[in-house]
Design a protein around this motif. Structure first.
Motif, PDB file in Angstrom:
ATOM      1  N   VAL A   1      -8.899   8.948 -13.964  1.00  0.00           N
ATOM      2  CA  VAL A   1      -7.769   9.448 -13.171  1.00  0.00           C
ATOM      3  C   VAL A   1      -8.263  10.039 -11.841  1.00  0.00           C
ATOM      4  O   VAL A   1      -9.168  10.877 -11.825  1.00  0.00           O
ATOM      5  CB  VAL A   1      -6.978  10.514 -13.957  1.00  0.00           C
ATOM      6  N   HIS A   2      -7.664   9.562 -10.756  1.00  0.00           N
ATOM      7  CA  HIS A   2      -7.983  10.072  -9.420  1.00  0.00           C
ATOM      8  C   HIS A   2      -6.696  10.414  -8.689  1.00  0.00           C
ATOM      9  O   HIS A   2      -5.793   9.584  -8.625  1.00  0.00           O
ATOM     10  CB  HIS A   2      -8.717   9.011  -8.593  1.00  0.00           C
ATOM     11  N   THR A   3      -6.640  11.612  -8.127  1.00  0.00           N
ATOM     12  CA  THR A   3      -5.541  11.955  -7.219  1.00  0.00           C
ATOM     13  C   THR A   3      -6.078  11.844  -5.802  1.00  0.00           C
ATOM     14  O   THR A   3      -7.092  12.451  -5.465  1.00  0.00           O
ATOM     15  CB  THR A   3      -5.033  13.380  -7.495  1.00  0.00           C
ATOM     16  N   VAL A   4      -5.407  11.026  -4.992  1.00  0.00           N
ATOM     17  CA  VAL A   4      -5.965  10.638  -3.694  1.00  0.00           C
ATOM     18  C   VAL A   4      -4.947  10.864  -2.587  1.00  0.00           C
ATOM     19  O   VAL A   4      -3.789  10.453  -2.696  1.00  0.00           O
ATOM     20  CB  VAL A   4      -6.358   9.140  -3.706  1.00  0.00           C
ATOM     21  N   ARG A   5      -5.409  11.507  -1.516  1.00  0.00           N
ATOM     22  CA  ARG A   5      -4.576  11.639  -0.321  1.00  0.00           C
ATOM     23  C   ARG A   5      -4.923  10.503   0.633  1.00  0.00           C
ATOM     24  O   ARG A   5      -6.108  10.265   0.921  1.00  0.00           O
ATOM     25  CB  ARG A   5      -4.860  12.991   0.355  1.00  0.00           C
ATOM     26  N   ALA A   6      -3.918   9.811   1.132  1.00  0.00           N
ATOM     27  CA  ALA A   6      -4.145   8.687   2.053  1.00  0.00           C
ATOM     28  C   ALA A   6      -4.439   9.242   3.431  1.00  0.00           C
ATOM     29  O   ALA A   6      -3.556   9.754   4.109  1.00  0.00           O
ATOM     30  CB  ALA A   6      -2.919   7.781   2.088  1.00  0.00           C
ATOM     31  N   VAL A   7      -5.730   9.174   3.813  1.00  0.00           N
ATOM     32  CA  VAL A   7      -6.089   9.796   5.089  1.00  0.00           C
ATOM     33  C   VAL A   7      -7.060   8.944   5.912  1.00  0.00           C
ATOM     34  O   VAL A   7      -7.061   9.008   7.128  1.00  0.00           O
ATOM     35  CB  VAL A   7      -6.651  11.225   4.840  1.00  0.00           C
ATOM     36  N   GLY A   8      -7.855   8.105   5.248  1.00  0.00           N
ATOM     37  CA  GLY A   8      -8.792   7.238   5.970  1.00  0.00           C
ATOM     38  C   GLY A   8      -8.511   5.780   5.646  1.00  0.00           C
ATOM     39  O   GLY A   8      -7.523   5.457   4.974  1.00  0.00           O
ATOM     40  N   ASN A   9      -9.403   4.880   6.115  1.00  0.00           N
ATOM     41  CA  ASN A   9      -9.195   3.442   5.913  1.00  0.00           C
ATOM     42  C   ASN A   9      -9.069   3.082   4.443  1.00  0.00           C
ATOM     43  O   ASN A   9      -8.176   2.337   4.038  1.00  0.00           O
ATOM     44  CB  ASN A   9     -10.367   2.644   6.501  1.00  0.00           C
ATOM     45  N   VAL A  10     -10.017   3.596   3.642  1.00  0.00           N
ATOM     46  CA  VAL A  10     -10.048   3.202   2.227  1.00  0.00           C
ATOM     47  C   VAL A  10      -8.836   3.770   1.500  1.00  0.00           C
ATOM     48  O   VAL A  10      -8.125   3.046   0.778  1.00  0.00           O
ATOM     49  CB  VAL A  10     -11.354   3.683   1.562  1.00  0.00           C
ATOM     50  N   THR A  11      -8.561   5.054   1.704  1.00  0.00           N
ATOM     51  CA  THR A  11      -7.481   5.677   0.934  1.00  0.00           C
ATOM     52  C   THR A  11      -6.108   5.186   1.390  1.00  0.00           C
ATOM     53  O   THR A  11      -5.173   5.104   0.586  1.00  0.00           O
ATOM     54  CB  THR A  11      -7.576   7.210   1.035  1.00  0.00           C
ATOM     55  N   GLN A  12      -5.981   4.825   2.671  1.00  0.00           N
ATOM     56  CA  GLN A  12      -4.695   4.275   3.123  1.00  0.00           C
ATOM     57  C   GLN A  12      -4.475   2.876   2.563  1.00  0.00           C
ATOM     58  O   GLN A  12      -3.356   2.501   2.238  1.00  0.00           O
ATOM     59  CB  GLN A  12      -4.630   4.258   4.656  1.00  0.00           C
ATOM     60  N   THR A  13      -5.572   2.107   2.446  1.00  0.00           N
ATOM     61  CA  THR A  13      -5.440   0.782   1.841  1.00  0.00           C
ATOM     62  C   THR A  13      -5.122   0.918   0.359  1.00  0.00           C
ATOM     63  O   THR A  13      -4.282   0.185  -0.185  1.00  0.00           O
ATOM     64  CB  THR A  13      -6.743  -0.024   2.047  1.00  0.00           C
ATOM     65  N   LEU A  14      -5.783   1.871  -0.281  1.00  0.00           N
ATOM     66  CA  LEU A  14      -5.519   2.126  -1.707  1.00  0.00           C
ATOM     67  C   LEU A  14      -4.040   2.452  -1.920  1.00  0.00           C
ATOM     68  O   LEU A  14      -3.420   1.992  -2.889  1.00  0.00           O
ATOM     69  CB  LEU A  14      -6.404   3.282  -2.175  1.00  0.00           C
ATOM     70  N   ALA A  15      -3.476   3.212  -0.991  1.00  0.00           N
ATOM     71  CA  ALA A  15      -2.071   3.640  -1.126  1.00  0.00           C
ATOM     72  C   ALA A  15      -1.111   2.457  -1.084  1.00  0.00           C
ATOM     73  O   ALA A  15       0.018   2.560  -1.542  1.00  0.00           O
ATOM     74  CB  ALA A  15      -1.722   4.639  -0.022  1.00  0.00           C
ATOM     75  N   ARG A  16      -1.571   1.314  -0.549  1.00  0.00           N
ATOM     76  CA  ARG A  16      -0.707   0.123  -0.479  1.00  0.00           C
ATOM     77  C   ARG A  16      -0.878  -0.781  -1.700  1.00  0.00           C
ATOM     78  O   ARG A  16      -0.192  -1.790  -1.816  1.00  0.00           O
ATOM     79  CB  ARG A  16      -1.006  -0.667   0.797  1.00  0.00           C
ATOM     80  N   LEU A  17      -1.812  -0.442  -2.601  1.00  0.00           N
ATOM     81  CA  LEU A  17      -2.019  -1.281  -3.782  1.00  0.00           C
ATOM     82  C   LEU A  17      -0.970  -0.975  -4.849  1.00  0.00           C
ATOM     83  O   LEU A  17      -0.287   0.049  -4.804  1.00  0.00           O
ATOM     84  CB  LEU A  17      -3.425  -1.056  -4.369  1.00  0.00           C
ATOM     85  N   SER A  18      -0.866  -1.888  -5.813  1.00  0.00           N
ATOM     86  CA  SER A  18       0.140  -1.763  -6.871  1.00  0.00           C
ATOM     87  C   SER A  18      -0.544  -1.767  -8.230  1.00  0.00           C
ATOM     88  O   SER A  18      -1.710  -2.149  -8.355  1.00  0.00           O
ATOM     89  CB  SER A  18       1.101  -2.956  -6.821  1.00  0.00           C
ATOM     90  N   VAL A  19       0.235  -1.398  -9.242  1.00  0.00           N
ATOM     91  CA  VAL A  19      -0.258  -1.479 -10.615  1.00  0.00           C
ATOM     92  C   VAL A  19      -0.673  -2.925 -10.887  1.00  0.00           C
ATOM     93  O   VAL A  19       0.035  -3.859 -10.516  1.00  0.00           O
ATOM     94  CB  VAL A  19       0.839  -1.026 -11.601  1.00  0.00           C
ATOM     95  N   GLY A  20      -1.858  -3.093 -11.482  1.00  0.00           N
ATOM     96  CA  GLY A  20      -2.367  -4.432 -11.772  1.00  0.00           C
ATOM     97  C   GLY A  20      -3.415  -4.881 -10.764  1.00  0.00           C
ATOM     98  O   GLY A  20      -4.213  -5.768 -11.059  1.00  0.00           O
ATOM     99  N   ASP A  21      -3.421  -4.297  -9.563  1.00  0.00           N
ATOM    100  CA  ASP A  21      -4.428  -4.671  -8.560  1.00  0.00           C
ATOM    101  C   ASP A  21      -5.808  -4.193  -8.993  1.00  0.00           C
ATOM    102  O   ASP A  21      -5.932  -3.230  -9.765  1.00  0.00           O
ATOM    103  CB  ASP A  21      -4.080  -4.069  -7.201  1.00  0.00           C
ATOM    104  N   SER A  22      -6.831  -4.859  -8.491  1.00  0.00           N
ATOM    105  CA  SER A  22      -8.186  -4.482  -8.904  1.00  0.00           C
ATOM    106  C   SER A  22      -8.968  -3.892  -7.740  1.00  0.00           C
ATOM    107  O   SER A  22      -8.648  -4.101  -6.572  1.00  0.00           O
ATOM    108  CB  SER A  22      -8.919  -5.674  -9.522  1.00  0.00           C
ATOM    109  N   LEU A  23      -9.983  -3.122  -8.087  1.00  0.00           N
ATOM    110  CA  LEU A  23     -10.874  -2.501  -7.114  1.00  0.00           C
ATOM    111  C   LEU A  23     -12.214  -2.249  -7.796  1.00  0.00           C
ATOM    112  O   LEU A  23     -12.373  -2.576  -8.982  1.00  0.00           O
ATOM    113  CB  LEU A  23     -10.271  -1.209  -6.537  1.00  0.00           C
TER     114      LEU A  23
END
Lengths: 367, 288
Positions: free
Chosen positions: B82-104
């Motif tokens: 479990v990770h709680t993430v604030r969308a603030v940089g390139n990686v976290t903003q891209t993460l914020a656009r992902l959906s359930v089922g996406d991989s990383l």
């Protein structure tokens, strides 16, 4: 030394190169490229910088013809051996998008079998420093370790010195003491050659050497003594750790920041600087990605970027980070100085900043 | 022959190895902040992954990069990460656009952890600023499961606005486990009944009954931590009882890339959780 010193006539130097090749080593040695000594793959003694030397000073590097026919008459150069164990750019992994999502792979850590010819005492010290960072550390860089352990090191004792050299102050030169497989001292008509390891023994026994006469031993000793006497630069390292860390807010950091261009040259030529970053290299559809680790520098603005902003957002703080890391906190981290006294950062600084003078200025102003 | 990655999990000889994970759940927290549940794709990895409170993973989005993100919940082997993430940089903003089922990709866990064991029998003050509550959340989880072994526990939480108070749906449950949860915000609308002002104000008012047996864990902006620590120092808590989680640019997470240095510390490896007496002098120096 596991075997007694031998004499290798200069006209048998090609035999040494051939022997290393026959033992399946790719020989990397000094060559002249773009008016500088650069380490490149060599097969023939003609490629070595016979008869060349250099003039160095702050922001000055100039190759010159020497009056001697010696092969290793030059000093440290903008190039260093660092990139053969810690490449400026290397693949650390790939990502491929499949129907099952991203798949990740790590490249195999195959290492070339290199014989590094002409490694100086300060270079050996630098390799030992990087061993502590990448090999003998909590986390191990497997690729570094593999490259390091595959390599044969043929060291050369210095017979000369540049005005920027200060290995004697750092306690690691000009004589090679350990960390090599073979070590050579260039004298009239040849080299005194000794082994420092079983792998060195193996090569040495295959060479057409003669037993070294006592006057040849004496000549080798006097070559090293010549180098020692040619080193004019003295760096007072007493308590440098505490001196720097007790003066993190000193006005001298502003003074050097006025001169420093934050260009990162010093960190690129430094044989111990180890900072890196990872670039994502992808195809246009971003389905095939290669992760490439590249040398980075604490002088780059983005180096200290966090979500909250850039930590070191001016030249003053970046130069201070470089110098205090190199000469002070490096000791806390790795139990050794990060400086080996090769002088490359002085020669290659476009504005001629000399770290030893910055420390001396701070010492004088605070004493 | 290329080697297929297995998660490295403290395997210190292959720290660059990335393991695949899939987003199992996304929960909206506060504006710009989401909690992600990640399921490692490999069954063996799932059953062996273990982290400690305060540690972080490197989350990797291919083509974008990696970001160091603290574990915000302590999971048992087999459960999602479990990770709680604030969308603030390139990686976290891209993460914020992902959906359930996406991989990383995931590397980890890395870094030091909160010294929870040394708090047993003592009082604990948790001070969090904004997203800084996320790395402290596993501590709260642990306290709630083992409430009897801790003395007084209070959480002092500061945020920019009431809407930015992280995990606020859970505060009632935390209070019912005898955790004194207090909040303050920088700015509020007229419907906010709570405190307005910096978290230091809460620190000044908190009951410290035995300063020699009180510890403080703190995570938030550095200036906030500095003031919070100054406030408890004035009330007699020794430096060695104060712990903070620091943020620096973590690029490799193994102390090799140099980015995260603070004086002699590699914050990725020696931190992110450090004892105050290790860093107090360094934190006073601007832009170090």
């Amino acid at each position: 030394m596991t075997q007694q010193a031998r004499f290798l006539p200069r006209d048998e130097l090609q035999t040494l190169l051939d022997c290393l090749h026959e033992n399946e080593y790719d020989v990397i040695g000094p060559t002249i490229r773009q008016q500088a000594i650069m380490y490149r793959s060599v097969r023939n003694v003609d490629e070595l910088p016979v008869g060349w030397t250099d003039q160095q000073g702050p922001a000055v590097y100039q190759l010159e013809e020497s009056k001697s026919d010696q092969v290793f008459r030059f000093n440290s150069s903008p190039d260093s051996w660092k990139r053969f164990f810690f490449p400026a750019s290397s693949e650390i992994g790939t990502a491929t998008l499949t129907d099952q999502g991203w798949q990740f792979e790590t490249p195999p850590t195959q290492a070339p079998r290199l014989a590094l010819l002409g490694v100086r005492a300060c270079d050996l010290a630098a390799i030992a420093v990087q061993d502590r960072v990448f090999r003998d550390n909590e986390y191990v860089d497997a690729a570094y370790t593999r490259r390091r352990e595959s390599a044969l090191i043929v060291a050369v004792n210095c017979g000369t010195a540049a005005s920027t050299c200060f290995c004697t102050s750092m306690g690691d030169g000009p004589q090679c003491e350990s960390g090599f497989d073979l070590v050579m001292t260039e004298i009239d008509r040849g080299f005194i050659i000794e082994s420092g390891s079983p792998r060195g023994d193996e090569i040495l026994t295959q060479l057409p050497t003669e037993s070294a006469r006592s006057e040849q031993h004496d000549a080798a000793k006097s070559e090293i003594q010549n180098a020692r006497e040619a080193i004019t630069k003295q760096f007072d390292t007493r308590d440098v750790h505490d001196l720097l860390l007790a003066n993190l807010e000193h006005a001298n950091w502003d003074d050097v920041a006025d001169r420093c261009l934050s260009c990162a040259n010093c960190t690129m030529v430094c044989p111990t600087c180890f900072c890196s970053t990872v670039d994502e290299v992808s195809n246009l559809s971003n389905t095939e990605v290669t992760r490439v680790r590249q040398w980075d520098s604490c002088f780059n603005i983005d180096f200290s970027r966090t979500a909250g902003g850039i930590v070191r957002d001016d030249t003053r703080s970046r130069y201070r980070q470089w110098l205090t890391h190199k000469l002070a906190t490096w000791e806390d981290q790795f139990d050794t100085s990060g400086c080996v006294g090769c002088g490359r950062c002085i020669t290659c600084c476009p504005v001629g900043i000399d770290l030893t003078k910055e420390v001396a200025a701070l010492r004088e102003m605070t004493s | 022959m290329r080697k297929k990655n297995r998660v490295m999990l403290l395997q210190r000889t292959e720290p660059w190895a990335v393991t695949a994970a899939r987003i199992a759940d996304i929960h909206d927290e506060t504006p710009g902040v989401k909690t992600y549940q990640l399921e490692l794709s490999d069954a063996d990895d799932r059953s062996t992954y273990e982290a400690r409170a305060g540690q972080f993973n490197m989350l990797y989005l291919p083509g974008v990069g990696e970001s160091a993100i603290s574990l915000s919940h302590l999971t048992q082997p087999g459960e999602p990460i479990v990770h709680t993430v604030r969308a603030v940089g390139n990686v976290t903003q891209t993460l914020a656009r992902l959906s359930v089922g996406d991989s990383l990709g995931v590397r980890g866990p890395f870094g030091s952890y909160w010294p929870i064991d040394s708090v047993r029998g003592k009082d604990l003050i948790l001070v969090a600023g904004g997203i800084g509550l996320a790395p402290l959340r596993p501590v709260i989880d642990f306290i709630r499961s083992n409430r009897g072994v801790f003395g007084r526990v209070c959480l002092l939480m500061g945020a920019r606005t009431p809407a930015d108070l992280l995990y606020q749906d859970e505060y009632q449950a935390w209070r019912s486990d005898d955790i004194d949860v207090q909040t303050t915000v920088d700015r509020a609308q007229s419907d906010w009944q709570g405190h307005v002002g910096v978290v230091t104000l809460l620190v000044n008012r908190v009951g410290i009954v035995r300063s020699d047996r009180t510890m403080l864990f703190c995570c938030g902006p550095e200036v906030m931590m500095t003031y919070a620590i100054r406030a408890v120092r004035e009330r007699g808590i020794p430096r060695t009882s104060l712990w903070l989680s620091l943020e620096r640019n973590m690029n490799c997470a193994m102390g090799h890339c140099g980015h995260c240095q603070l004086g002699p510390h590699f914050v990725c490896k020696d931190g992110p959780v450090l004892r105050y007496d290790q860093v107090n002098r360094l934190m006073r120096v601007d832009s170090l």
